[in-house]
Enzyme design. Structure first.
Site, PDB file in Angstrom:
ATOM      1  N   ASP A  66      30.886  33.401  92.218  1.00  0.00           N
ATOM      2  CA  ASP A  66      31.761  33.750  93.336  1.00  0.00           C
ATOM      3  C   ASP A  66      31.539  35.220  93.680  1.00  0.00           C
ATOM      4  O   ASP A  66      31.698  36.093  92.820  1.00  0.00           O
ATOM      5  CB  ASP A  66      33.220  33.494  92.949  1.00  0.00           C
ATOM      6  CG  ASP A  66      34.179  33.599  94.124  1.00  0.00           C
ATOM      7  OD1 ASP A  66      34.028  34.517  94.944  1.00  0.00           O
ATOM      8  OD2 ASP A  66      35.096  32.771  94.212  1.00  0.00           O
TER       9      ASP A  66
ATOM     10  N   SER B   5      41.403  31.271  98.117  1.00  0.00           N
ATOM     11  CA  SER B   5      41.327  32.721  98.114  1.00  0.00           C
ATOM     12  C   SER B   5      42.739  33.330  98.126  1.00  0.00           C
ATOM     13  O   SER B   5      43.554  32.996  97.269  1.00  0.00           O
ATOM     14  CB  SER B   5      40.467  33.196  99.295  1.00  0.00           C
ATOM     15  OG  SER B   5      40.069  34.524  99.137  1.00  0.00           O
TER      16      SER B   5
ATOM     17  N   HIS C  79      31.964  31.955  97.813  1.00  0.00           N
ATOM     18  CA  HIS C  79      33.416  31.950  97.692  1.00  0.00           C
ATOM     19  C   HIS C  79      34.052  30.750  98.403  1.00  0.00           C
ATOM     20  O   HIS C  79      35.261  30.630  98.406  1.00  0.00           O
ATOM     21  CB  HIS C  79      33.943  33.265  98.293  1.00  0.00           C
ATOM     22  CG  HIS C  79      35.389  33.539  98.057  1.00  0.00           C
ATOM     23  ND1 HIS C  79      35.946  33.621  96.799  1.00  0.00           N
ATOM     24  CD2 HIS C  79      36.409  33.770  98.939  1.00  0.00           C
ATOM     25  CE1 HIS C  79      37.238  33.890  96.908  1.00  0.00           C
ATOM     26  NE2 HIS C  79      37.544  33.981  98.189  1.00  0.00           N
TER      27      HIS C  79
END
Length: 265
Positions: free
Chosen positions: A212, A91, A244
């Site tokens: 996602d 991320s 995610h």
């Protein structure tokens, strides 16, 4: 930064960096398998709840700027004597790794960018995943009552089909100081680091889930075109999974993907 070094001292060094709301424990389901082949480094960013609990961050000394966090990463790698490492950034950590690799090319041999995004807000010609109004509403909700907002966010980004993983992430997210949670989330959602990508020289592999909830697959395709490494394009691997957090929702597949990427160096 609560750094831990695990695994095979003769193997390639792999640095695992968690994203917003996480801690080093977000890698628990994959560390043992990776440590059998590699020398694995895990740590907590200064904004994380685990850093706050250990008295090493999360309070007045936490960083929310991506550039300051990139400095944290460089300092950690220097302190550990790590050079030419494979960096796996989940991320927001993906873009932090990109920034750090531009500043210190000697530290990174390969960037593996997991669910990363240089820009989260949609614009004409760019799909980031969020409208500006969505971002403003999310930040207002965190500001109003972080404790009430966090469980719903955890379920949305991990996936309701994975209740154990949701609970794990929700616990880590909820341990953040509310002021840190708001400042870091604002830095993430309003960021625009698209201009960094052409300066990245390290080999790159983008790992993205098909569905996602934070960064759509269009972001991965954009990054693939924009990255300067690998002769102008990065490799992209798509994991058939929702959410995610593939390290939580598809850990076996995630390990297989990482091993294939890293053993191909």
């Amino acid at each position: 930064m609560n750094a831990r070094v695990l695994g095979n001292d003769d193997g390639e060094t792999v640095v695992l960096a968690h994203g917003y709301g996480g801690t080093r424990f977000v890698w628990d389901d994959v560390v043992a398998a990776l440590a059998a082949r590699f020398r694995v480094v895990v740590f907590d960013w200064s904004f994380s709840g685990a850093a706050a609990a250990a008295g090493s961050g999360g309070g007045e000394r936490y960083c929310s700027s991506y550039y300051a966090l990139a400095d944290e990463l460089v300092t950690l790698m220097d302190e550990l004597g790590v050079r030419r490492a494979a960096f796996v950034g989940h991320s927001m950590a993906g873009m932090i790794g990109c920034i750090a690799s531009v500043a210190r090319r000697d530290l990174f041999s390969h960037l593996v960018l997991v669910g990363a995004s240089p820009r989260y807000i949609n614009e004409d010609g760019y799909e980031g995943g969020f409208e500006r109004g969505d971002v403003d509403a999310m930040l207002a909700a965190v500001d109003a009552d972080f404790a009430a907002w966090a469980p719903g966010f955890a379920e949305a980004v991990v996936g309701a089909d994975h209740p154990a993983a949701v609970a794990m992430f929700a616990k880590q997210l909820g341990a953040m100081r509310p002021d840190a949670a708001l400042r870091v989330l604002r830095a993430v959602l309003t960021s625009d680091f698209r201009g960094v990508l052409p300066d990245v020289a390290a080999r790159c592999t983008i790992v993205h889930c098909t569905h996602d909830a934070v960064a759509p697959l269009a972001v991965a395709r954009y990054m693939q075109r924009a990255l300067a490494g690998c002769g102008g394009e990065a490799d992209t691997v798509v994991i058939e999974s929702s959410g995610h957090f593939p390290q939580l929702t598809a850990p076996k597949e995630f390990v297989k993907v990482l091993e294939a990427i890293l053993l191909d160096n």
